[in-house]
Design an enzyme around this catalytic site. Structure first.
Site, mmCIF file in Angstrom:
data_model
loop_
_atom_site.group_PDB
_atom_site.id
_atom_site.type_symbol
_atom_site.label_atom_id
_atom_site.label_comp_id
_atom_site.label_asym_id
_atom_site.label_seq_id
_atom_site.Cartn_x
_atom_site.Cartn_y
_atom_site.Cartn_z
ATOM 1 N N VAL A 142 -95.871 -12.706 -96.321
ATOM 2 C CA VAL A 142 -96.266 -13.474 -95.152
ATOM 3 C C VAL A 142 -95.243 -13.123 -94.080
ATOM 4 O O VAL A 142 -94.057 -13.156 -94.352
ATOM 5 C CB VAL A 142 -96.167 -14.972 -95.464
ATOM 6 C CG1 VAL A 142 -96.697 -15.786 -94.315
ATOM 7 C CG2 VAL A 142 -96.913 -15.278 -96.731
ATOM 8 N N CYS A 143 -95.693 -12.729 -92.901
ATOM 9 C CA CYS A 143 -94.685 -12.171 -92.016
ATOM 10 C C CYS A 143 -95.039 -12.303 -90.559
ATOM 11 O O CYS A 143 -96.127 -12.731 -90.205
ATOM 12 C CB CYS A 143 -94.478 -10.690 -92.267
ATOM 13 S SG CYS A 143 -95.369 -10.035 -93.638
ATOM 14 N N THR A 144 -94.107 -11.869 -89.725
ATOM 15 C CA THR A 144 -94.357 -11.733 -88.300
ATOM 16 C C THR A 144 -93.921 -10.334 -87.904
ATOM 17 O O THR A 144 -92.795 -9.943 -88.200
ATOM 18 C CB THR A 144 -93.553 -12.775 -87.498
ATOM 19 O OG1 THR A 144 -93.876 -14.079 -88.000
ATOM 20 C CG2 THR A 144 -93.884 -12.708 -86.017
ATOM 21 N N ASN A 160 -90.215 -9.849 -89.351
ATOM 22 C CA ASN A 160 -89.620 -10.722 -90.355
ATOM 23 C C ASN A 160 -90.428 -10.555 -91.622
ATOM 24 O O ASN A 160 -91.657 -10.489 -91.550
ATOM 25 C CB ASN A 160 -89.728 -12.194 -89.950
ATOM 26 C CG ASN A 160 -88.578 -12.635 -89.065
ATOM 27 O OD1 ASN A 160 -87.730 -11.824 -88.695
ATOM 28 N ND2 ASN A 160 -88.558 -13.903 -88.725
#
Ligand code: NAG
Ligand code: NAG
Ligand code: NAG
Ligand code: NAG
Length: 394
Positions: A142-144, A160
């Site tokens: 799960v990221c940005t 991230n």
């Protein structure tokens, strides 16, 4: 379709978040945009290792696997404990994966087959478990990711990486066990051929696929998990039955090794059937060359969202389709956009983007690292991230 088949492991993430919310909890702070966080203390800088692609697959990871053996074991032990804590069919699922591991590794494409065998040899970890270890990063990332262009047209690509598995809450330290165990396993890798860099990446030691990487002077790539019911098990079963589909991490790795340009990378990432859907965030070395590729398992239905449509000077992706709203309890997109707008294009650069990625809730308790890339200089740097209280989730 049976419920257990449709139910993908990654839905656990959404369920856990919804559970948290239904208990009346919400983030204990307002979204923020921090400044001046760069550079962090040097103790948070991630070490680099060379991976020599001229060596046979079995030999390539010897030094990394030997040095990080205990870290890999700790992660697997924690994961196993967690699965068993579930009871019920969870234990059977684990048993099945363990049982099928050696068979699955036999049908993996090369060089992954040999590389995984090599890691198993050096660490003494069962081959089925190394295979599983190489699969679960595909499911729980799960990221940005952000690509931004400064006023001179230079592109920066950063991300991230949050490990989206709510595993082993430690009430004393108020941390997630898996996140704590993952940080010491993070390595920067310099993949070389003939003594020259082909590409660089950030990996959890023991994982041979690619989630974050740069081909110097050519392109940068990050992958974000896309949650859909079309993912996970269905793709795996399809692969076993029909032989169709590629693990995401193997596709990204092949792209980093083979693609000579942004164009070639985009072609590879959009023309290969995969096991699960994904977002690929891809940027080139020329101003404006940045996009988010939203992939289905199948090749059809691919959406490419260019930076110029997204906002002109940057494009940002978390874990939701850009044309629909994020899950209301997991909205990292709105706060990240707010911080980018506050930064403005004038503020684009490694320090400014690091600040955006260090702002809660973009930074959260599941965040393991922030990586920053500047393609025209072939630059990649990675920092371990921590999110002190008050910080979501929990
Ligand atoms: C753009 O380039 C000029 C000249 O090289 C430099 O002085 C300036 O700092 C650059 N601006 C950014 C935002 O990097
Ligand atoms: C909790 O934090 C302390 C101090 O940082 C550390 O020494 C300890 O190992 C942590 N406990 C766990 C279970 O991670
Ligand atoms: C990448 O861009 C820089 C200028 O921004 C240029 O000097 C360099 O030659 C480019 N690299 C390639 C491989 O085109
Ligand atoms: C993709 O193609 C398959 C079969 O060719 C079809 O079943 C599916 O609905 C298509 N998906 C999209 C999103 O168009």
């Amino acid at each position: 379709m049976d419920i257990p088949v449709v139910f993908t492991l990654s839905s656990l993430y959404i369920l856990a978040i919804l559970c948290c919310c239904s208990q009346g909890q919400s983030p204990p702070y307002e979204a923020e945009c921090v400044e001046g966080k760069y550079p962090p203390p040097s103790s948070r800088r991630v070490k680099e290792y060379v991976v020599n692609l001229d060596l046979p697959g079995k030999e390539r990871w010897k030094h990394v696997a030997a040095e990080k053996k205990q870290e890999i074991k700790n992660i697997l032990a924690s994961f196993k404990k967690y699965i068993y804590d579930f009871g019920g069919i969870a234990a059977e699922i684990w048993y099945l994966i363990d049982l099928l591991g050696p068979a699955i590794v036999d049908v993996l494409p090369q060089p992954f087959q040999d590389e995984i065998r090599g890691i198993s040899d050096v660490t003494g970890i069962e081959i089925g478990e190394v295979t599983l270890y190489n699969i679960f990063y595909e499911i729980f990332t799960v990221c940005t990711s952000i690509v931004a262009q400064d006023s001179n047209g230079t592109l920066y690509h950063a991300r991230n990486l949050d490990f989206g598995l709510f595993m082993g809450w430690d009430p004393k330290n108020r941390t997630w066990e898996i996140t704590e165990l993952l940080r010491p396993a993070i390595v920067n890798l310099d993949f070389q051929r003939g003594g020259k860099t082909v590409f660089k990446s950030v990996n959890y030691a023991g994982y041979v696929g690619i989630l974050t990487a740069i081909s110097p002077g050519k392109f940068t790539l990050t992958m974000n998990e896309r949650f859909t019911l079309d993912g996970g098990y269905i793709g795996i079963i399809n692969l076993i039955l029909t032989g169709k589909g590629t693990w995401m991490g193997f596709l990204t790795r092949a792209t980093m090794e083979k693609a000579e340009s942004f164009k070639e990378a985009r072609a590879m990432l959009t023309s290969t059937q995969m096991i699960a859907p994904a977002y690929f965030i891809l940027a080139g070395n020329t101003s404006g060359q940045a996009c988010v590729i939203t992939r289905n398992r199948e090749v059809n239905g691919t959406d490419t969202w260019w930076m110029k449509e997204a906002g002109g000077w940057y494009v940002l992706e978390t874990n939701y389709d850009h044309w629909s709203k994020p899950l209301f309890v997991d909205d990292r997109r709105t706060p990240a956009n707010k911080c980018m707008k506050k930064l403005t294009q004038k503020g684009v650069g490694i320090p400014g983007i690091f600040d955006v990625l260090s702002s809660r809730p973009v930074l959260n308790k599941l965040t393991t690292y922030t990586a920053l890339m500047q393609v025209n200089q072939g630059h990649l740097e990675t920092w371990l991230q921590y999110c002190p209280d008050p910080c979501f989730p929990w």
